[in-house]
Scaffold this motif. Structure first.
Motif, short mmCIF file in Angstrom:
data_model
loop_
_atom_site.label_atom_id
_atom_site.label_comp_id
_atom_site.label_asym_id
_atom_site.label_seq_id
_atom_site.Cartn_x
_atom_site.Cartn_y
_atom_site.Cartn_z
N LYS B 259 -0.76 -3.78 2.01
CA LYS B 259 -1.80 -3.06 1.27
C LYS B 259 -1.80 -1.59 1.69
CE LYS B 259 -6.71 -3.64 0.25
NZ LYS B 259 -7.94 -4.34 0.67
N GLU B 260 -1.71 -1.37 2.97
CA GLU B 260 -1.69 0.02 3.47
C GLU B 260 -0.46 0.75 2.94
OE1 GLU B 260 -2.15 0.87 7.59
OE2 GLU B 260 -3.86 -0.49 7.85
N ASN B 262 1.27 0.13 0.27
CA ASN B 262 1.19 0.34 -1.18
C ASN B 262 0.21 1.46 -1.52
OD1 ASN B 262 3.07 -1.62 -1.65
ND2 ASN B 262 1.56 -3.22 -2.14
N GLY B 263 -0.72 1.66 -0.63
CA GLY B 263 -1.70 2.72 -0.87
C GLY B 263 -1.24 4.06 -0.34
N ALA B 264 -0.09 4.02 0.33
CA ALA B 264 0.39 5.27 0.95
C ALA B 264 0.90 6.27 -0.09
CB ALA B 264 1.50 4.96 1.93
#
Lengths: 305, 264
Positions: B259-260, B262-264
């Motif tokens: 998740k982290e 992909n949010g980067a």
């Protein structure tokens, strides 16, 4: 033997431009013929054996055939993990040459006694052990190396050894009879390395040349045990002779390669010689690898029948 | 796919491989993702369809425990199929939990530290003596520099002026139990490498421009690139933690990590 080694190497290097010679800051008075002719294929790594063996692996991985030259235990024990992981595991054509196998450097003390080297080198699955008994066998071993793409350990004495053997085309696990009594005699003295002269002289001195076959085993190693077993099949009693301690040595190797119903006995260096100092003949006398110990052992086996 | 995208994908793939295989060393793999991405996208002269192409550049991952990142990079560059990576760490697989030469595209098996640089030196000196044009790159770790064999190779490389050799130091300042400073102080590593006769560059090991510039810089001497990195880079709870040298992310941790990213 080392002069024969460098002579053979120079001949091979003339024909093969991918032969490299690496030294660990040793070889004065020996390696100059190669250096003079092929400076671009000679590398002195300095006193840095771990680097030397990994560098050798790196060069060999590019398609070269690499000879690594040093003395005693330096190219083996000092770089054991490099031999294991970089050379042997990758099955690279690196030949590790040591001058002074056994007790050739006896006066220089324990650091220079290569009496445990078989124990180390025969642990590596791809490693071929080449232990010639005279300059002719050195020549044959060098010819053998040309045909093999495996890593190998070439264990040489120093210099001045007489020519004794006459075989040329060697094979792994094959024994070469130096005293052949034919099928009627099921006794064999089997040796490797710089011991054949001692064995022949001892058996002759003991009046036993008509009682014992004598053979050398110049090319052996883990992967040749089955071949050796086949070649030893005609013999019931085998006495091995080596300038090495018992543990992990040549005698124990032959025992592993033999059938359970064969009698194998080993003449090897005993604990008296470990750490002792003196010239080679003194240390062999002290360590039990000498003419009398051979004769006594052979007679004991004859009487036990 | 540019190097930024490649690095992101290396991280995602490595996380999944390590999670699936219940393996270790994810922190190490995440830390070198940018280095590998730039190498495999912008620097190395390679042909995935001819892995033994004689003119290829050679890359050796000496810190072989970070192999999940290397295998991910190789899959992204067509040396492997992505599906092949499902065999990572499985019984009988060539994709062992260290770099293996039995895997397409891997030059040298590593696992014991201190071997990769001397081996790379061997390739470099062969190229120099035979006047071949390929470059050799080797990635080492800071803890790995505890091994004396490296320093033999470092002396040798500068003595022989192996300008065709690049040593990349993954300098995350952590090793097995604690920091490098507390274990066996490496500082000043810049001065050490320089005094051993190398051209030394000190960069942010996660900045792709700095990485590209450092790799492409022409040097007269062997090149030593100090890549200042963060172990576990890209996943906040893994960053700069010794524990993530060993721990295996569970389902929840994997989910959070992806998740982290992909949010980067």
């Amino acid at each position: 033997m080392r002069n024969q080694f460098i002579s053979s190497l120079v001949d091979q290097a003339k024909a093969d431009e991918n032969i490299f010679l690496l030294v660990g800051d040793l070889g004065y008075g020996v390696v100059e013929p190669f250096v003079d002719l092929f400076p671009e294929r000679f590398i002195n790594l300095g006193v840095a054996e771990q680097n030397m063996l990994s560098v050798a692996a790196g060069i060999a991985s590019e398609g070269a055939r690499v000879f690594v030259y040093s003395i005693a235990n330096f190219p083996t024990f000092r770089a054991a993990e490099q031999i294991r992981n970089d050379v042997d595991y990758h099955n690279l054509p690196v030949t590790i040459v040591t001058v002074g196998g056994g007790l050739s450097y006896g006066n220089l003390g324990y650091s220079h006694h290569a009496i445990q080297d078989y124990g180390l080198m025969r642990l590596f699955p791809n490693m071929e052990i080449l232990a010639p008994g005279c300059p002719q066998e050195v020549k044959s071993c060098m010819n053998y190396i040309q045909t093999s793409s495996s890593p190998s350990y070439l264990r040489l004495a120093k210099a001045g050894e007489p020519v004794i053997c006459n075989e040329s085309n060697l094979a792994g696990g094959q024994i070469y009879l130096q005293n052949d009594l034919g099928e009627s005699c099921a006794r064999l003295v089997l040796t490797t390395g710089n011991n054949i002269r001692l064995v022949l002289d001892a058996v002759r001195e003991g009046g036993l040349l008509n009682q014992w076959n004598i053979a050398t085993l110049p090319v052996w190693g883990m992967k040749y045990k089955d071949f050796l077993r086949q070649h030893l099949a005609p013999y019931q009693t085998i006495v091995t002779v080596e300038d090495h301690i018992a543990d992990g040595g040549f005698g124990s190797y032959v025992r592993e390669a033999s059938d359970f119903n064969q009698q194998i006995d080993a003449i090897h260096l005993n604990s008296e010689s470990v750490g002792a100092v003196g010239n080679e003949s003194y240390l062999r006398e002290l360590g039990g690898v000498n003419s009398q110990s051979i004769i006594d052992k052979l007679l004991r086996h004859q009487k036990s029948k | 796919m540019n190097s930024i995208e490649t690095a992101l994908n290396i991280r995602r793939i490595a996380l999944e491989m390590v999670h699936r295989s219940k393996g270790s060393h994810i922190g190490s793999a995440l830390g070198i993702a940018d280095i590998l991405a730039v190498l495999y996208t912008d620097v190395l002269n390679l042909n995935a369809y001819e892995p033994n192409w004689q003119e290829r550049d050679r890359f050796i991952l000496s810190k072989g425990h970070a192999c999940s990142a290397l295998y991910a990079a190789l899959a992204l560059k067509n040396y492997l199929e992505l599906d092949d990576l499902h065999a990572y760490g499985k019984n009988g697989s060539t994709l062992m939990n260290h770099a293996s030469h039995k895997v397409n595209g891997v030059e040298f098996s590593t696992g014991s530290l201190g071997h990769g640089l001397p081996f790379a030196v061997g390739k470099a000196i062969f190229a120099k003596r035979k006047q071949l044009g390929f470059q050799t790159y080797v990635l080492i770790s800071d803890g790995e520099l505890n091994e004396g064999s490296n320093w033999e190779a470092i002396m040798f490389a500068s003595h022989h002026q192996l300008s065709n050799l690049t040593c990349i130091l993954d300098y995350n300042r952590l090793q097995s139990l604690t920091t490098t400073a507390e274990t066996l102080n490496l500082e000043p590593v810049f001065d050490k490498a320089k005094s051993f006769g190398w051209d030394v560059i000190d960069i942010d090991g996660h900045n792709h421009h700095e990485l590209q510039n450092a790799f492409l810089l022409k040097c007269e001497r062997p090149k030593f690139i100090i890549c200042n990195t963060v172990k576990g880079k890209g996943v906040s709870f893994m960053e700069n933690q010794v524990a993530w040298h060993y721990k295996n992310p569970d389902d929840s941790e994997l989910g959070q990590a992806i998740k982290e990213l992909n949010g980067a």
